[in-house]
Enzyme design. Structure first.
Site, PDB file in Angstrom:
ATOM      1  N   ASP A 156      -7.827  -4.543  -0.495  1.00 44.69           N
ATOM      2  CA  ASP A 156      -8.372  -4.842  -1.823  1.00 44.69           C
ATOM      3  C   ASP A 156      -8.308  -6.339  -2.130  1.00 44.69           C
ATOM      4  O   ASP A 156      -9.198  -6.884  -2.771  1.00 44.69           O
ATOM      5  CB  ASP A 156      -7.596  -4.072  -2.904  1.00 44.69           C
ATOM      6  CG  ASP A 156      -7.722  -2.572  -2.749  1.00 44.69           C
ATOM      7  OD1 ASP A 156      -8.862  -2.106  -2.585  1.00 44.69           O
ATOM      8  OD2 ASP A 156      -6.700  -1.872  -2.777  1.00 44.69           O
ATOM      9  N   HIS A 171       0.848  -1.191   0.000  1.00 46.66           N
ATOM     10  CA  HIS A 171       0.000   0.000   0.000  1.00 46.66           C
ATOM     11  C   HIS A 171       0.882   1.239   0.000  1.00 46.66           C
ATOM     12  O   HIS A 171       1.955   1.252   0.620  1.00 46.66           O
ATOM     13  CB  HIS A 171      -0.912   0.013   1.243  1.00 46.66           C
ATOM     14  CG  HIS A 171      -2.041   0.986   1.141  1.00 46.66           C
ATOM     15  ND1 HIS A 171      -1.898   2.325   1.432  1.00 46.66           N
ATOM     16  CD2 HIS A 171      -3.341   0.830   0.760  1.00 46.66           C
ATOM     17  CE1 HIS A 171      -3.055   2.936   1.247  1.00 46.66           C
ATOM     18  NE2 HIS A 171      -3.934   2.068   0.837  1.00 46.66           N
TER      19      HIS A 171
END
Length: 436
Positions: free
Chosen positions: A371, A313
């Site tokens: 995700d 991320h």
């Protein structure tokens, strides 16, 4: 913010006089250097592509500590909110700054429930799209079109207008997303049911038909509610910054949120979970679990061009706190639906295992992110991959509105106007066309 005890001094090697700049402290996080007067004092701008080192606003809504893997909504850890609260409580918290008591929650939930229907003409607007259009293309149009139906709440400078438009957007996004899905598969639209929860109502509008009663699975209902909570806000990301920049011009809330939807569509942002599932399906088509090791070796090879989606991320330099919560939900959903042995989910587990154990990925802190797990959960529920980003937009709408309202209420806010480092041609004359 408060003035810090120290000040920043900027000196120049060309002999220009040094400049003293104020330093401000927030309640938590890094101090900021106030450069607002820098151009006036020096004739220079700062250069920060992507705004990675620039605070464009002050905010009291969401705080992220990427090094610690910490996410707070109004000071509350995301782990506690996702475990002890539902999405309606989280919406109230983000919009108004506090978690409601039982009575306050009932009032807020009723207000949202009373606005879940959309104008019947929206059906005809929807039918102007091709049935195979990407849902985010449809959502960008539908959300923007809301301003054509609700003229009584388009003044962004009116607190009453902003409040009712916030309720309308939170209430109507599930209806619009479900309508976009039903339209794409040729099924009749299902109207909202006021006796259902926010997540339960969305599931009903998505998967029910007029032919027979639809019973909401409580495990799926809670899983979807958690997805909404985990995606509700995430500080000053690309789509939130887009909403703020758009809203700074004074445009109406529906238009500002439509801009956020358009930005979220990008594969580097909201489309990441869609890209993740597409990656899994490509590996599955090439041979499945037996090819995972080979795939991961290609990921390590910089020259292969193969990317690992759903891991790592930009902000979190540690484990994404939302990923751990989503991992729990993922396991619960797969167990409840009897999908533990589904080939694609077995493949996902094999990828996850390598990423958590292989030194290459561990040293680079390429952990599975939210995700990765939310895409798996949504596929298990039966939500098509193309609709994943639409679900994200539905959840993030409350965060966008809270950020927009905060900006409008900030006495220091101005219309956004980034500067540039110009590298084009010097002034030149236009020659007659015969001499060019």
């Amino acid at each position: 913010m408060k003035l810090a005890d120290n000040k920043a001094t900027m000196s120049f090697s060309n002999g220009s006089p040094s400049v003293e700049l104020p330093v401000y402290s927030g309640s938590v996080g890094p101090d900021v250097i106030d450069i607002r007067k820098l151009y006036g004092q020096t004739g220079m701008f700062t250069y920060d592509p992507g705004f990675l080192s620039t605070a464009a606003c002050q905010s009291a809504i969401t705080y992220i500590d990427g090094d610690k893997g910490e996410l707070l909504y109004r000071g509350y850890p995301i782990e506690q909110l996702a475990t002890n609260c539902d999405f309606m409580e989280t919406c109230h918290l983000l919009l108004y700054g506090n978690l409601p008591d039982a009575a306050g929650k009932a009032v807020f939930t009723k207000r949202v429930t009373q606005h879940t229907m959309v104008n019947e003409q929206m059906q005809f607007f929807l039918r102007g799209f091709r049935r195979d259009a990407h849902p985010m293309a449809i959502m960008t149009g539908l959300v923007g079109a809301l301003s054509a139906f609700y003229h009584d709440s388009t003044d962004i400078n009116n607190p009453g207008h902003r409040d009712i438009s916030a309720i309308r957007l939170i209430a109507k996004l599930p209806t619009l997303v479900a309508m976009a899905y039903k339209y794409s598969i040729g099924q009749p639209f299902m109207y909202p049911k006021n006796e259902l929860s926010y997540a339960g109502n969305f599931l009903h509008m998505m998967f029910a038909t007029p032919c027979e009663p639809y019973v909401v699975n409580p495990v799926i209902e809670r899983a979807l509610d958690r997805i909404f909570i985990l995606h509700a806000d995430h500080e000053q990301n690309a789509s939130t910054s887009t909403v703020r920049l758009c809203g700074s011009s004074g445009t109406n809330p529906f238009a500002a949120i439509a801009a956020g939807v358009a930005c979220l569509w990008g594969p580097a942002h909201g489309g990441a979970n869609e890209a993740c599932l597409n990656m899994l399906e490509e590996i599955q088509a090439s041979g499945g679990v037996s090819k995972v090791g080979e795939f991961m070796e290609k990921v390590k090879d910089k020259n292969s061009g193969v990317k690992l989606m759903g891991f790592g991320h930009r902000v979190y330099k540690n484990y994404d706190p939302r990923a751990k919560l989503m991992q729990e939900t993922c396991n619960e959903v797969l167990a409840a639906l009897g999908l533990e042995n589904d080939p694609l989910f077995q493949l996902a587990k094999a990828l996850e295992k390598i990423a958590l154990e292989d030194e290459y990925f561990v040293s680079r802190k390429l952990y599975p992110n939210v995700d990765f797990y939310s895409g798996i959960v949504q596929r298990a529920i039966g939500i098509p991959v193309k609709l994943f980003t639409g679900i994200f937009a539905l959840a993030r709408t409350v965060g966008w509105i809270a950020q927009l309202n905060e900006m409008i209420g900030d006495p220091e806010y101005k219309i956004g106007r980034p500067r540039q480092l110009f590298t084009g041609s010097l002034p030149r004359a236009v020659l007659d066309i015969s001499k060019r």
